[in-house]
Motif scaffolding. Structure first.
Motif, PDB file in Angstrom:
ATOM      1  N   CYS A 274      35.396  38.960 -56.165  1.00 43.44           N
ATOM      2  CA  CYS A 274      35.486  39.494 -54.795  1.00 43.44           C
ATOM      3  C   CYS A 274      36.101  40.888 -54.720  1.00 43.44           C
ATOM      4  CB  CYS A 274      36.285  38.548 -53.907  1.00 43.44           C
ATOM      5  SG  CYS A 274      38.061  38.557 -54.231  1.00 43.44           S
ATOM      6  N   GLY A 275      36.685  41.369 -55.826  1.00 47.54           N
ATOM      7  CA  GLY A 275      37.325  42.676 -55.817  1.00 47.54           C
ATOM      8  C   GLY A 275      38.746  42.651 -55.286  1.00 47.54           C
ATOM      9  N   GLY A 276      39.257  41.461 -54.986  1.00 49.31           N
ATOM     10  CA  GLY A 276      40.622  41.333 -54.481  1.00 49.31           C
ATOM     11  C   GLY A 276      41.643  41.869 -55.474  1.00 49.31           C
ATOM     12  N   ASN A 277      42.768  42.343 -54.954  1.00 46.36           N
ATOM     13  CA  ASN A 277      43.791  42.911 -55.831  1.00 46.36           C
ATOM     14  C   ASN A 277      45.114  42.171 -55.755  1.00 46.36           C
ATOM     15  OD1 ASN A 277      44.416  43.791 -53.283  1.00 46.36           O
ATOM     16  ND2 ASN A 277      44.442  45.957 -53.784  1.00 46.36           N
ATOM     17  N   ARG A 278      45.066  40.921 -55.347  1.00 49.17           N
ATOM     18  CA  ARG A 278      46.264  40.081 -55.325  1.00 49.17           C
ATOM     19  C   ARG A 278      45.958  38.794 -56.070  1.00 49.17           C
ATOM     20  NH1 ARG A 278      48.373  44.195 -54.048  1.00 49.17           N
ATOM     21  NH2 ARG A 278      49.423  44.658 -52.122  1.00 49.17           N
ATOM     22  N   ALA A 279      46.840  38.406 -56.989  1.00 50.91           N
ATOM     23  CA  ALA A 279      46.626  37.197 -57.780  1.00 50.91           C
ATOM     24  C   ALA A 279      47.968  36.690 -58.282  1.00 50.91           C
ATOM     25  CB  ALA A 279      45.702  37.474 -58.951  1.00 50.91           C
ATOM     26  N   TRP A 280      47.965  35.476 -58.786  1.00 45.61           N
ATOM     27  CA  TRP A 280      49.150  34.940 -59.444  1.00 45.61           C
ATOM     28  C   TRP A 280      48.724  34.292 -60.747  1.00 45.61           C
ATOM     29  CZ3 TRP A 280      47.761  32.931 -54.581  1.00 45.61           C
ATOM     30  CH2 TRP A 280      47.124  31.713 -54.605  1.00 45.61           C
ATOM     31  N   ARG A 281      49.669  34.250 -61.652  1.00 45.65           N
ATOM     32  CA  ARG A 281      49.448  33.649 -62.963  1.00 45.65           C
ATOM     33  C   ARG A 281      49.701  32.152 -62.853  1.00 45.65           C
ATOM     34  NH1 ARG A 281      53.032  36.294 -67.276  1.00 45.65           N
ATOM     35  NH2 ARG A 281      54.617  35.278 -66.071  1.00 45.65           N
ATOM     36  N   LEU A 282      48.835  31.336 -63.455  1.00 43.14           N
ATOM     37  CA  LEU A 282      49.027  29.899 -63.443  1.00 43.14           C
ATOM     38  C   LEU A 282      50.184  29.524 -64.356  1.00 43.14           C
ATOM     39  CD1 LEU A 282      45.361  28.550 -63.557  1.00 43.14           C
ATOM     40  CD2 LEU A 282      46.786  29.065 -61.576  1.00 43.14           C
ATOM     41  N   GLU A 283      51.023  28.634 -63.884  1.00 43.52           N
ATOM     42  CA  GLU A 283      52.219  28.241 -64.628  1.00 43.52           C
ATOM     43  C   GLU A 283      51.867  27.571 -65.966  1.00 43.52           C
ATOM     44  OE1 GLU A 283      56.351  28.098 -65.017  1.00 43.52           O
ATOM     45  OE2 GLU A 283      55.287  28.867 -63.300  1.00 43.52           O
ATOM     46  N   ALA A 284      50.898  26.671 -65.949  1.00 43.71           N
ATOM     47  CA  ALA A 284      50.566  25.916 -67.152  1.00 43.71           C
ATOM     48  C   ALA A 284      49.770  26.729 -68.169  1.00 43.71           C
ATOM     49  CB  ALA A 284      49.778  24.664 -66.779  1.00 43.71           C
ATOM     50  N   ARG A 285      49.016  27.713 -67.700  1.00 46.98           N
ATOM     51  CA  ARG A 285      48.200  28.551 -68.587  1.00 46.98           C
ATOM     52  C   ARG A 285      48.474  30.010 -68.238  1.00 46.98           C
ATOM     53  NH1 ARG A 285      42.256  26.630 -67.993  1.00 46.98           N
ATOM     54  NH2 ARG A 285      42.785  26.935 -65.833  1.00 46.98           N
ATOM     55  N   PRO A 286      49.423  30.651 -68.927  1.00 46.12           N
ATOM     56  CA  PRO A 286      49.850  32.004 -68.544  1.00 46.12           C
ATOM     57  C   PRO A 286      48.770  33.071 -68.712  1.00 46.12           C
ATOM     58  CG  PRO A 286      50.864  31.365 -70.619  1.00 46.12           C
ATOM     59  CD  PRO A 286      50.163  30.143 -70.083  1.00 46.12           C
ATOM     60  N   TRP A 287      47.687  32.770 -69.404  1.00 39.55           N
ATOM     61  CA  TRP A 287      46.619  33.750 -69.596  1.00 39.55           C
ATOM     62  C   TRP A 287      45.546  33.639 -68.510  1.00 39.55           C
ATOM     63  CZ3 TRP A 287      47.804  29.636 -72.579  1.00 39.55           C
ATOM     64  CH2 TRP A 287      46.887  28.594 -72.616  1.00 39.55           C
ATOM     65  N   VAL A 288      45.728  32.716 -67.551  1.00 39.09           N
ATOM     66  CA  VAL A 288      44.764  32.556 -66.460  1.00 39.09           C
ATOM     67  C   VAL A 288      45.404  33.001 -65.152  1.00 39.09           C
ATOM     68  CG1 VAL A 288      43.357  30.917 -65.154  1.00 39.09           C
ATOM     69  CG2 VAL A 288      43.608  30.643 -67.623  1.00 39.09           C
ATOM     70  N   TRP A 289      44.707  33.857 -64.430  1.00 37.54           N
ATOM     71  CA  TRP A 289      45.159  34.353 -63.133  1.00 37.54           C
ATOM     72  C   TRP A 289      44.221  33.841 -62.051  1.00 37.54           C
ATOM     73  CZ3 TRP A 289      48.943  38.423 -62.329  1.00 37.54           C
ATOM     74  CH2 TRP A 289      49.643  38.746 -63.500  1.00 37.54           C
TER      75      TRP A 289
END
Length: 108
Positions: free
Chosen positions: A49-64
């Protein structure tokens, strides 16, 4: 052949000492943070979507996960409702493996 014509590979790119490596990359979270800075030099950008806000998943730090929000330079917010998950290791040799990021970093 002259040494000055063919500089060694490590002339400007020396590997860190083991002590520096263990302090810089203490866990998978530190490795993921390093990858995020390399992948998104200007900050996170959702591929869907081109969004510029995200968070990192706690259980998998390489996935946002995209927050589904796009904030422009003037501070105006647009909601996309995306919630798309993006992996930092997608398209790399690390993709699809179950080894911790730190092990990959140490091997590299």
């Amino acid at each position: 052949m002259s040494e000055s014509l063919f500089p060694t590979r490590w002339a400007n790119d020396k590997p860190p000492s083991l002590e520096k490596f263990t302090s810089d990359f203490a866990d998978d979270y530190a490795c993921a943070e390093y990858l995020a800075k390399k992948r998104w030099k200007s900050g996170f950008r959702c591929p869907r979507c081109g969004g510029n806000r995200a968070w990192r998943l706690e259980a998998r730090p390489w996935v946002w996960e995209c927050q589904g929000v796009l904030v422009d330079d003037n501070g105006a917010r647009t909601t996309t409702g995306c919630r798309h998950q993006t992996s930092l290791i997608a398209g790399t040799v690390m993709h699809g493996t179950h080894l911790p990021l730190r092990i990959w970093f140490l091997a590299a």
